[in-house]
Design a protein around this motif. Structure first.
Motif, mmCIF file in Angstrom:
data_model
loop_
_atom_site.group_PDB
_atom_site.id
_atom_site.type_symbol
_atom_site.label_atom_id
_atom_site.label_comp_id
_atom_site.label_asym_id
_atom_site.label_seq_id
_atom_site.Cartn_x
_atom_site.Cartn_y
_atom_site.Cartn_z
ATOM 1 N N LYS A 6 0.834 -1.196 0.000
ATOM 2 C CA LYS A 6 0.000 0.000 0.000
ATOM 3 C C LYS A 6 0.875 1.255 0.000
ATOM 4 C CE LYS A 6 -3.625 2.418 2.458
ATOM 5 N NZ LYS A 6 -4.384 2.563 3.684
ATOM 6 N N LYS A 7 1.963 1.223 0.770
ATOM 7 C CA LYS A 7 2.894 2.364 0.776
ATOM 8 C C LYS A 7 3.436 2.607 -0.625
ATOM 9 C CE LYS A 7 4.741 1.816 5.456
ATOM 10 N NZ LYS A 7 5.974 1.488 6.207
ATOM 11 N N ARG A 8 3.756 1.527 -1.339
ATOM 12 C CA ARG A 8 4.306 1.658 -2.686
ATOM 13 C C ARG A 8 3.270 2.258 -3.640
ATOM 14 N NH1 ARG A 8 7.149 1.325 0.343
ATOM 15 N NH2 ARG A 8 9.019 0.177 0.719
ATOM 16 N N ARG A 9 2.003 1.805 -3.532
ATOM 17 C CA ARG A 9 0.945 2.354 -4.392
ATOM 18 C C ARG A 9 0.760 3.848 -4.136
ATOM 19 N NH1 ARG A 9 -1.307 -2.592 -3.367
ATOM 20 N NH2 ARG A 9 -2.514 -1.875 -1.587
ATOM 21 N N GLU A 10 0.739 4.225 -2.861
ATOM 22 C CA GLU A 10 0.552 5.638 -2.517
ATOM 23 C C GLU A 10 1.733 6.476 -2.991
ATOM 24 O OE1 GLU A 10 -0.105 5.434 1.689
ATOM 25 O OE2 GLU A 10 -2.201 4.853 1.459
ATOM 26 N N ALA A 11 2.942 5.953 -2.836
ATOM 27 C CA ALA A 11 4.129 6.680 -3.282
ATOM 28 C C ALA A 11 4.133 6.815 -4.806
ATOM 29 C CB ALA A 11 5.395 5.970 -2.810
ATOM 30 N N GLU A 12 3.692 5.769 -5.495
ATOM 31 C CA GLU A 12 3.634 5.828 -6.961
ATOM 32 C C GLU A 12 2.716 6.957 -7.414
ATOM 33 O OE1 GLU A 12 1.840 3.340 -10.726
ATOM 34 O OE2 GLU A 12 2.002 2.324 -8.794
ATOM 35 N N VAL A 13 1.552 7.064 -6.782
ATOM 36 C CA VAL A 13 0.607 8.134 -7.140
ATOM 37 C C VAL A 13 1.220 9.500 -6.844
ATOM 38 C CG1 VAL A 13 -1.615 9.166 -6.532
ATOM 39 C CG2 VAL A 13 -1.429 6.700 -6.857
ATOM 40 N N ALA A 14 1.863 9.630 -5.691
ATOM 41 C CA ALA A 14 2.470 10.907 -5.314
ATOM 42 C C ALA A 14 3.570 11.310 -6.304
ATOM 43 C CB ALA A 14 3.036 10.828 -3.903
ATOM 44 N N PHE A 15 4.418 10.355 -6.672
ATOM 45 C CA PHE A 15 5.486 10.667 -7.624
ATOM 46 C C PHE A 15 4.924 10.992 -9.006
ATOM 47 C CE2 PHE A 15 8.454 8.162 -4.775
ATOM 48 C CZ PHE A 15 9.206 9.269 -4.396
ATOM 49 N N ALA B 259 8.105 6.971 -9.979
ATOM 50 C CA ALA B 259 6.804 6.306 -9.939
ATOM 51 C C ALA B 259 6.920 4.886 -10.503
ATOM 52 C CB ALA B 259 5.766 7.107 -10.713
ATOM 53 N N ALA B 260 7.677 4.722 -11.578
ATOM 54 C CA ALA B 260 7.867 3.399 -12.170
ATOM 55 C C ALA B 260 8.607 2.470 -11.211
ATOM 56 C CB ALA B 260 8.632 3.523 -13.479
ATOM 57 N N LYS B 261 9.570 3.005 -10.476
ATOM 58 C CA LYS B 261 10.312 2.209 -9.489
ATOM 59 C C LYS B 261 9.370 1.718 -8.395
ATOM 60 C CE LYS B 261 14.186 2.580 -6.220
ATOM 61 N NZ LYS B 261 13.569 2.532 -4.916
ATOM 62 N N GLU B 262 8.506 2.604 -7.914
ATOM 63 C CA GLU B 262 7.544 2.221 -6.868
ATOM 64 C C GLU B 262 6.567 1.173 -7.398
ATOM 65 O OE1 GLU B 262 7.647 3.084 -3.704
ATOM 66 O OE2 GLU B 262 9.237 4.550 -3.920
ATOM 67 N N ARG B 263 6.127 1.313 -8.647
ATOM 68 C CA ARG B 263 5.211 0.353 -9.258
ATOM 69 C C ARG B 263 5.877 -1.022 -9.354
ATOM 70 N NH1 ARG B 263 5.037 2.115 -14.041
ATOM 71 N NH2 ARG B 263 3.832 3.957 -13.517
ATOM 72 N N ALA B 264 7.152 -1.046 -9.743
ATOM 73 C CA ALA B 264 7.886 -2.311 -9.857
ATOM 74 C C ALA B 264 8.004 -2.987 -8.492
ATOM 75 C CB ALA B 264 9.262 -2.069 -10.459
ATOM 76 N N GLU B 265 8.286 -2.197 -7.457
ATOM 77 C CA GLU B 265 8.391 -2.764 -6.115
ATOM 78 C C GLU B 265 7.048 -3.319 -5.646
ATOM 79 O OE1 GLU B 265 10.051 0.209 -3.535
ATOM 80 O OE2 GLU B 265 12.048 0.017 -4.411
ATOM 81 N N GLU B 266 5.957 -2.606 -5.952
ATOM 82 C CA GLU B 266 4.623 -3.071 -5.559
ATOM 83 C C GLU B 266 4.279 -4.377 -6.275
ATOM 84 O OE1 GLU B 266 0.509 -3.797 -5.412
ATOM 85 O OE2 GLU B 266 1.371 -3.000 -7.249
ATOM 86 N N GLU B 267 4.700 -4.511 -7.531
ATOM 87 C CA GLU B 267 4.445 -5.743 -8.286
ATOM 88 C C GLU B 267 5.193 -6.922 -7.679
ATOM 89 O OE1 GLU B 267 5.434 -4.710 -12.299
ATOM 90 O OE2 GLU B 267 3.623 -3.505 -12.563
ATOM 91 N N VAL B 268 6.405 -6.692 -7.184
ATOM 92 C CA VAL B 268 7.163 -7.765 -6.525
ATOM 93 C C VAL B 268 6.422 -8.207 -5.261
ATOM 94 C CG1 VAL B 268 9.298 -8.315 -5.281
ATOM 95 C CG2 VAL B 268 9.402 -7.075 -7.445
ATOM 96 N N LEU B 269 5.964 -7.262 -4.471
ATOM 97 C CA LEU B 269 5.245 -7.595 -3.235
ATOM 98 C C LEU B 269 3.917 -8.290 -3.529
ATOM 99 C CD1 LEU B 269 5.910 -4.355 -1.171
ATOM 100 C CD2 LEU B 269 6.955 -6.605 -0.844
ATOM 101 N N ALA B 270 3.270 -7.912 -4.627
ATOM 102 C CA ALA B 270 1.973 -8.490 -4.981
ATOM 103 C C ALA B 270 2.063 -9.995 -5.229
ATOM 104 C CB ALA B 270 1.405 -7.791 -6.206
ATOM 105 N N ARG B 271 3.241 -10.487 -5.590
ATOM 106 C CA ARG B 271 3.416 -11.932 -5.816
ATOM 107 C C ARG B 271 3.130 -12.743 -4.552
ATOM 108 N NH1 ARG B 271 9.430 -11.643 -8.424
ATOM 109 N NH2 ARG B 271 8.960 -10.075 -9.988
#
Length: 150
Positions: free
Chosen positions: A60-69, A78-90
Motif C-alpha cells: 500500500k505504501k508503494r501504491r501511494e508513493a507511486e501516485v504521489a510521484f 513512480a515506475a520504481k515504486e510500481r515495480a516494487e509493488e508488483e514484486v510484493l503483490a506476488r
C-alpha cells in the motif's frame, strides 16, 4: 516453509541472479517484518498471516508513493515504486474484483442482518473478516457505507 523463509529464499535467488529490484524490495520487506517482530514487549516470530499483513502494508505504501510521484511529474520514481509493488503483490492473496467485492459485502451484510448506518462498525468488522486482506480497507469501507445507506 513459512512465508518469511520463502521471502528469504527468493531474496537469495534474486541476489544470485543480480536482480536489483527484487533484491531491494525483498530486503525492504524482510526489514519491515523484522521491525514488526521486535515491536512490543518481547521479540517473537510472526505468523504467516502477520507477515502477509506487513507485506500488504508495504504494498500500500508503494501504491501511494507511486501516485504521489506521478502527480509530481517524477515518472522514473513512480515506475520504481510500481515495480516494487508488483514484486510484493506476488506474495499477497489475489485481490477481489469490484464485482466480487460488491457480492461479498452484500452476502455478509445479509447474513449478519445489518441495515442502516448505525451498525457501520460491526458491519465493517464482519466484512473485513470475510474479505481477509483481499481488498483495501478504503474500498471495503466505501462499499459497506454505500450498501448500508441504500
Amino acid at each position: 516453509m513459512g512465508l518469511k523463509e520463502q521471502l528469504t529464499e527468493d531474496m537469495r535467488a534474486a541476489m544470485k541472479a543480480r536482480d536489483e529490484v527484487v533484491t531491494g524490495t525483498l530486503r525492504m520487506a524482510l526489514a519491515a517484518v523484522g521491525v514488526a517482530e521486535v515491536a512490543g514487549k518481547a521479540k517473537r516470530e510472526l505468523s504467516d498471516d502477520e507477515v502477509l499483513a506487513v507485506l500488504a502494508k508495504e504494498a500500500k505504501k508503494r501504491r501511494e508513493a507511486e501516485v504521489a510521484f506521478a502527480d509530481a511529474g517524477r515518472a522514473e520514481q513512480a515506475a520504481k515504486e510500481r515495480a516494487e509493488e508488483e514484486v510484493l503483490a506476488r506474495y499477497l492473496p489475489k485481490q477481489l474484483s469490484d464485482t466480487e467485492l460488491v457480492e461479498l459485502v452484500t452476502q455478509t451484510l445479509a447474513a449478519g442482518g445489518f441495515s442502516g448506518m448505525g451498525v457501520m462498525g460491526p458491519a465493517m468488522k464482519a466484512v473485513q473478516a470475510a474479505v481477509a486482506g483481499r481488498a483495501e480497507g478504503g474500498k471495503v469501507s466505501a462499499e459497506v457505507r454505500r450498501q448500508l445507506a441504500a
